[in-house]
Design an enzyme around this catalytic site. Structure first.
Site, PDB file in Angstrom:
ATOM      1  N   LYS A  55       0.889  -1.161   0.000  1.00 31.14           N
ATOM      2  CA  LYS A  55       0.000   0.000   0.000  1.00 31.14           C
ATOM      3  C   LYS A  55       0.926   1.209   0.000  1.00 31.14           C
ATOM      4  O   LYS A  55       1.626   1.478   0.987  1.00 31.14           O
ATOM      5  CB  LYS A  55      -0.891   0.028   1.242  1.00 31.14           C
ATOM      6  CG  LYS A  55      -1.856   1.214   1.193  1.00 31.14           C
ATOM      7  CD  LYS A  55      -2.279   1.674   2.560  1.00 31.14           C
ATOM      8  CE  LYS A  55      -3.217   2.861   2.472  1.00 31.14           C
ATOM      9  NZ  LYS A  55      -2.530   4.121   2.147  1.00 31.14           N
ATOM     10  N   SER A 107       2.576   5.880  12.202  1.00 29.05           N
ATOM     11  CA  SER A 107       2.137   6.400  13.506  1.00 29.05           C
ATOM     12  C   SER A 107       1.759   5.269  14.466  1.00 29.05           C
ATOM     13  O   SER A 107       1.442   4.152  14.045  1.00 29.05           O
ATOM     14  CB  SER A 107       0.930   7.310  13.308  1.00 29.05           C
ATOM     15  OG  SER A 107      -0.157   6.547  12.810  1.00 29.05           O
ATOM     16  N   ARG A 108       1.762   5.599  15.715  1.00 25.68           N
ATOM     17  CA  ARG A 108       1.349   4.631  16.744  1.00 25.68           C
ATOM     18  C   ARG A 108      -0.121   4.245  16.549  1.00 25.68           C
ATOM     19  O   ARG A 108      -0.475   3.068  16.616  1.00 25.68           O
ATOM     20  CB  ARG A 108       1.562   5.279  18.118  1.00 25.68           C
ATOM     21  CG  ARG A 108       1.330   4.380  19.289  1.00 25.68           C
ATOM     22  CD  ARG A 108       1.947   5.059  20.492  1.00 25.68           C
ATOM     23  NE  ARG A 108       1.690   4.357  21.724  1.00 25.68           N
ATOM     24  CZ  ARG A 108       2.372   4.585  22.850  1.00 25.68           C
ATOM     25  NH1 ARG A 108       3.321   5.480  22.873  1.00 25.68           N
ATOM     26  NH2 ARG A 108       2.100   3.926  23.949  1.00 25.68           N
ATOM     27  N   GLY A 110      -0.391   1.924  13.476  1.00 25.75           N
ATOM     28  CA  GLY A 110       0.151   0.590  13.771  1.00 25.75           C
ATOM     29  C   GLY A 110      -0.795  -0.192  14.677  1.00 25.75           C
ATOM     30  O   GLY A 110      -1.062  -1.377  14.456  1.00 25.75           O
ATOM     31  N   GLU A 128       6.533  -0.581  13.070  1.00 30.59           N
ATOM     32  CA  GLU A 128       7.486   0.303  13.740  1.00 30.59           C
ATOM     33  C   GLU A 128       6.771   1.619  13.927  1.00 30.59           C
ATOM     34  O   GLU A 128       6.307   2.213  12.953  1.00 30.59           O
ATOM     35  CB  GLU A 128       8.723   0.452  12.845  1.00 30.59           C
ATOM     36  CG  GLU A 128       9.865   1.140  13.541  1.00 30.59           C
ATOM     37  CD  GLU A 128      10.505   2.168  12.647  1.00 30.59           C
ATOM     38  OE1 GLU A 128      11.084   1.797  11.622  1.00 30.59           O
ATOM     39  OE2 GLU A 128      10.384   3.350  12.984  1.00 30.59           O
ATOM     40  N   CYS A 144      12.472   8.364  12.727  1.00 29.94           N
ATOM     41  CA  CYS A 144      12.011   7.645  13.923  1.00 29.94           C
ATOM     42  C   CYS A 144      13.151   7.511  14.927  1.00 29.94           C
ATOM     43  O   CYS A 144      12.934   7.165  16.074  1.00 29.94           O
ATOM     44  CB  CYS A 144      11.466   6.282  13.546  1.00 29.94           C
ATOM     45  SG  CYS A 144      12.509   5.443  12.388  1.00 29.94           S
ATOM     46  N   GLU A 163       6.115  10.977  21.398  1.00 28.07           N
ATOM     47  CA  GLU A 163       6.953  11.344  20.257  1.00 28.07           C
ATOM     48  C   GLU A 163       6.380  12.607  19.610  1.00 28.07           C
ATOM     49  O   GLU A 163       5.200  12.652  19.282  1.00 28.07           O
ATOM     50  CB  GLU A 163       6.955  10.196  19.231  1.00 28.07           C
ATOM     51  CG  GLU A 163       7.818  10.474  18.008  1.00 28.07           C
ATOM     52  CD  GLU A 163       7.677   9.401  16.916  1.00 28.07           C
ATOM     53  OE1 GLU A 163       8.701   8.821  16.546  1.00 28.07           O
ATOM     54  OE2 GLU A 163       6.550   9.174  16.440  1.00 28.07           O
TER      55      GLU A 163
HETATM   56  N1  LIG Z   1       7.975   6.568  13.970  1.00 27.45           N
HETATM   57  C1  LIG Z   1       8.103   6.751  12.689  1.00 27.45           C
HETATM   58  O1  LIG Z   1       9.016   6.282  12.056  1.00 27.45           O
HETATM   59  C2  LIG Z   1       7.082   7.528  11.956  1.00 27.45           C
HETATM   60  C3  LIG Z   1       7.214   7.614  10.588  1.00 27.45           C
HETATM   61  C4  LIG Z   1       6.262   8.320   9.884  1.00 27.45           C
HETATM   62  C5  LIG Z   1       5.215   8.914  10.572  1.00 27.45           C
HETATM   63  N2  LIG Z   1       5.123   8.825  11.914  1.00 27.45           N
HETATM   64  C6  LIG Z   1       4.000   9.450  12.670  1.00 27.45           C
HETATM   65  O2  LIG Z   1       2.808   9.291  11.922  1.00 27.45           O
HETATM   66  C7  LIG Z   1       2.154  10.550  11.749  1.00 27.45           C
HETATM   67  C8  LIG Z   1       1.377  10.522  10.443  1.00 27.45           C
HETATM   68  O3  LIG Z   1       2.244  10.228   9.388  1.00 27.45           O
HETATM   69  P1  LIG Z   1       2.065   9.067   8.344  1.00 27.45           P
HETATM   70  O4  LIG Z   1       1.005   9.402   7.376  1.00 27.45           O
HETATM   71  O5  LIG Z   1       3.370   8.788   7.820  1.00 27.45           O
HETATM   72  O6  LIG Z   1       1.652   7.779   9.196  1.00 27.45           O
HETATM   73  P2  LIG Z   1       0.275   7.036   9.342  1.00 27.45           P
HETATM   74  O7  LIG Z   1       0.445   6.008  10.374  1.00 27.45           O
HETATM   75  O8  LIG Z   1      -0.839   7.982   9.530  1.00 27.45           O
HETATM   76  O9  LIG Z   1       0.037   6.331   7.908  1.00 27.45           O
HETATM   77  C9  LIG Z   1       0.922   5.346   7.402  1.00 27.45           C
HETATM   78  C10 LIG Z   1       0.163   4.424   6.457  1.00 27.45           C
HETATM   79  O10 LIG Z   1      -0.770   3.647   7.201  1.00 27.45           O
HETATM   80  C11 LIG Z   1      -2.092   3.874   6.734  1.00 27.45           C
HETATM   81  N3  LIG Z   1      -2.965   3.908   7.924  1.00 27.45           N
HETATM   82  C12 LIG Z   1      -2.808   4.756   8.974  1.00 27.45           C
HETATM   83  N4  LIG Z   1      -3.778   4.508   9.890  1.00 27.45           N
HETATM   84  C13 LIG Z   1      -4.526   3.502   9.401  1.00 27.45           C
HETATM   85  C14 LIG Z   1      -5.676   2.811   9.894  1.00 27.45           C
HETATM   86  N5  LIG Z   1      -6.238   3.132  11.047  1.00 27.45           N
HETATM   87  N6  LIG Z   1      -6.204   1.818   9.140  1.00 27.45           N
HETATM   88  C15 LIG Z   1      -5.631   1.493   7.954  1.00 27.45           C
HETATM   89  N7  LIG Z   1      -4.558   2.119   7.433  1.00 27.45           N
HETATM   90  C16 LIG Z   1      -4.007   3.108   8.148  1.00 27.45           C
HETATM   91  C17 LIG Z   1      -2.055   5.192   6.002  1.00 27.45           C
HETATM   92  O11 LIG Z   1      -3.052   5.300   5.012  1.00 27.45           O
HETATM   93  C18 LIG Z   1      -0.657   5.165   5.408  1.00 27.45           C
HETATM   94  O12 LIG Z   1      -0.661   4.421   4.226  1.00 27.45           O
HETATM   95  C19 LIG Z   1       3.277  11.550  11.856  1.00 27.45           C
HETATM   96  O13 LIG Z   1       2.853  12.814  12.241  1.00 27.45           O
HETATM   97  C20 LIG Z   1       4.171  10.926  12.880  1.00 27.45           C
HETATM   98  O14 LIG Z   1       3.721  11.247  14.171  1.00 27.45           O
HETATM   99  C21 LIG Z   1       6.036   8.132  12.625  1.00 27.45           C
HETATM  100  O1  LIG Z   2      12.387   6.855  10.363  1.00 21.70           O
HETATM  101  C1  LIG Z   2      12.827   5.738  10.582  1.00 21.70           C
HETATM  102  C2  LIG Z   2      14.101   5.252  10.032  1.00 21.70           C
HETATM  103  C3  LIG Z   2      15.296   6.023  10.505  1.00 21.70           C
HETATM  104  C4  LIG Z   2      16.481   5.639   9.738  1.00 21.70           C
HETATM  105  O2  LIG Z   2      16.454   4.749   8.930  1.00 21.70           O
HETATM  106  C5  LIG Z   2      17.733   6.371   9.954  1.00 21.70           C
HETATM  107  O3  LIG Z   2      17.862   7.041  10.978  1.00 21.70           O
HETATM  108  O4  LIG Z   2      18.614   6.242   9.088  1.00 21.70           O
END
Ligand SMILES: NC(=O)c1ccc[n+]([C@@H]2O[C@H](COP(=O)([O-])OP(=O)(O)OC[C@H]3O[C@@H](n4cnc5c(N)ncnc54)[C@H](O)[C@@H]3O)[C@@H](O)[C@H]2O)c1
Ligand SMILES: O=CCCC(=O)C(=O)O
Length: 515
Positions: free
Chosen positions: A176, A234-235, A238, A257, A294, A384
């Site tokens: 996806k 996002s948490r 996930g 993650e 992250c 975070e």
């Molecule tokens: N820890 C990390 O590495 C990391 C990385 C990217 C984003 N984030 C966090 O996520 C927030 C939003 O960013 P994002 O769009 O990258 O992440 P997100 O978790 O919102 O989305 C990531 C993917 O998962 C899908 N998704 C999200 N929630 C879903 C659900 N309930 N059911 C089905 N599919 C779902 C989305 O459509 C997208 O394809 C950021 O503001 C940040 O806080 C964290």
């Molecule tokens: O965002 C997650 C991955 C972080 C990473 O791969 C890096 O720090 O290089």
């Protein structure tokens, strides 16, 4: 979109936006219907036995071909990814190198074969009771649903670590794509699709689906053909996918993650000796990629005193020359402003310094400081804040540093800055760091993950959904494998690698390792 080797036509109703100015980019992209989800997953299931049964050399050659095809996209790929993500050219060229390097590393890993965990325990008919002949190998789980991440549009996206490790394990993949970079995803998916065809792999080995809402992700995780999930985001996202996966008639593993604040400890002697340089390096790490890593150093812990004051002054100075950078999406920027705003409104938090203010799309770097007591009393400080923000926690002594560390949730990384005079203190902290983090670093900064055999990019919840695994490095392959033991199977029916005279890769025979 690509479903099993074919582009899907339809009404284009998803457009990327230019991260810098919010303008709509063309072309528009088709989004997945529930029928597309079913078609992609069914094609993956239909291709699974064929793909998993291909000789390992063919599977490895296929991954190398994918890498070559991505290389061949050249600067066009970087340019599109720059527009869609707002990330700078140098970073994206580096990320492309990491992506193709990762695919080639997994190709070598496939051929090395040790991941199959081959074990042979010969029969002993004279034993009472007789001991059976047992032979074990790892087999692929089945089709994997991969969710591309927004923050690494290449290395954690369509052909990123989850896809590379699943394909290496012998699993077909349905991706996806992240809705923030559909153009980048399309280019990479076209490269993979070409490689599938040229390598003579079954078409269902790879599909890419697009969509912005949650329905698509939910349908993918719930599809009965899907056997495992890889996710970075996002948490909340996930956790939602974990819930869907556990409520299925046949529950499946989700390797998500999610969230980490990556504590960094500045031990007293090191801080005393290098406070200035540490302050500068800290700001460089926290502002890297607009803080959208992250692995971002979200909290720093140190004993209060003059050396810490010097560190804070140095960080303030470095912030003064830190430019604001475009963030990945409007929503991510909004969430960052909200998170940093919440910190600045806390009575216990003091703003140490800020970077330059940029356009509406940009994230402004910010560092706050709080006492350990305030940090411990307020859960909000542990959340975070995805972006270039960080908190320095002032502790009374190393014991208090240990107490704060012990109170943290699971982390991707934990770092100690130290010189030899700090080793005794470090010894008291290491057991805590091991218990909370997947990677423990010395005298470095957590941003910048090396893709190698000994890397762990994982950690206890909520860093990931399963702290026994990694999403970066060759050990990531293990997530998509399971063991099968063959008892007393006639030699001619055994998998080739488990026959007595088979060409050798690492095997454990009657308890002893053989190469
Ligand atoms: N820890 C990390 O590495 C990391 C990385 C990217 C984003 N984030 C966090 O996520 C927030 C939003 O960013 P994002 O769009 O990258 O992440 P997100 O978790 O919102 O989305 C990531 C993917 O998962 C899908 N998704 C999200 N929630 C879903 C659900 N309930 N059911 C089905 N599919 C779902 C989305 O459509 C997208 O394809 C950021 O503001 C940040 O806080 C964290
Ligand atoms: O965002 C997650 C991955 C972080 C990473 O791969 C890096 O720090 O290089």
């Amino acid at each position: 979109m690509f479903v099993a080797g074919n582009r899907r036509d339809g009404t284009a109703n998803l457009n990327a936006v230019d991260a810098a100015d919010g303008s709509e980019l063309s072309p528009g992209f088709v989004t997945a219907t529930m029928q597309d989800v079913e078609d992609a997953c069914k094609a993956a299931a239909d291709a699974q036995t064929d793909y998993a049964g291909r000789p390992l050399a063919e599977r490895a050659a296929f991954l190398r071909l994918v890498a070559d095809k991505i290389d061949a996209l050249g600067d066009d790929l970087t340019q599109r990814a720059m527009k869609e993500s707002g990330l700078p050219e140098m970073r994206l060229n580096g990320e492309r190198g990491r992506t193709v390097g990762q695919l080639r590393l997994f190709a070598d890993e496939i051929e090395n074969g040790a991941w199959q965990s081959l074990r042979i325990d010969h029969a002993d008919a004279d034993r009472t009771p007789p001991k059976p002949d047992l032979r074990l190998r790892m087999v692929p789980l089945g089709p994997v649903a991969v969710f591309g991440a927004s923050n690494f549009p290449l290395a954690f996206s369509v052909a990123g670590g989850d896809t590379a490790s699943a394909l290496a394990a012998g699993c077909c993949v349905v991706v996806k794509g992240h809705p923030a970079h559909p153009g980048t995803s399309e280019m990479v998916a076209a490269a993979i699709t070409e490689a599938v065809s040229e390598a003579g792999m079954p078409a269902g080995v790879f599909s890419l689906l697009n969509g912005a809402g949650n329905e698509l992700g939910e349908a993918l995780v719930k599809n009965p053909h899907i056997a495992a999930v890889g996710f970075t985001g996002s948490r909340g996202g996930g956790l939602a996918l974990m819930k869907h996966a556990s409520e299925r008639k046949v529950p499946i593993p989700v390797y998500a993650e999610m969230s980490s604040i990556n504590p960094v400890v500045l031990l007293p002697n090191k801080l005393e000796a290098q406070a200035d340089a540490l302050g500068t390096a800290y700001v460089a790490s926290l502002a890297l990629g607009a803080g959208q890593f992250c692995t971002n150093p979200g909290i720093v812990l140190a004993v209060k005193g003059d050396a810490l004051d010097t560190f804070l002054a140095s960080a303030k100075e470095a912030l003064g020359t830190t430019a604001a950078q475009t963030m990945l999406t409007k929503n991510i920027k909004g969430a960052y402003d909200q998170g940093a705003g919440k910190l600045s409104s806390k009575s216990g938090a003091t703003l140490v310094g800020q970077g330059a203010e940029g356009s509406a799309a940009c994230g402004r770097a910010q560092v706050f400081t709080v006492s350990a007591a305030d940090f411990m009393a307020d859960e909000d400080y542990r959340e975070e804040v995805f972006g270039p923000s960080s908190i320095v926690i002032r502790c009374a002594d190393v014991d208090e540093i240990r107490s704060v560390l012990a109170s943290l949730e699971g982390q991707l990384t934990a770092t100690l800055h130290m010189v030899e005079g700090d080793y005794e203190a470090a010894k008291t902290l290491l057991p805590v760091l091991e218990s909370i983090a997947g990677r423990v670093l010395a005298n470095g900064w957590p941003t910048g993950v090396e893709v190698t055999h000994a890397m762990v990019h994982g950690g206890p919840f909520p860093a990931t959904s399963d702290g026994r695994s990694t999403s970066v490095g060759t050990m990531a392959i293990e997530r998509y494998l399971r063991p099968v033991s063959y008892q007393d199977l006639p030699e001619e029916l055994l998998p080739e690698v488990l026959k007595d005279g088979a060409a050798k890769c690492l095997r454990r025979v009657d308890g002893k390792y053989e190469v």
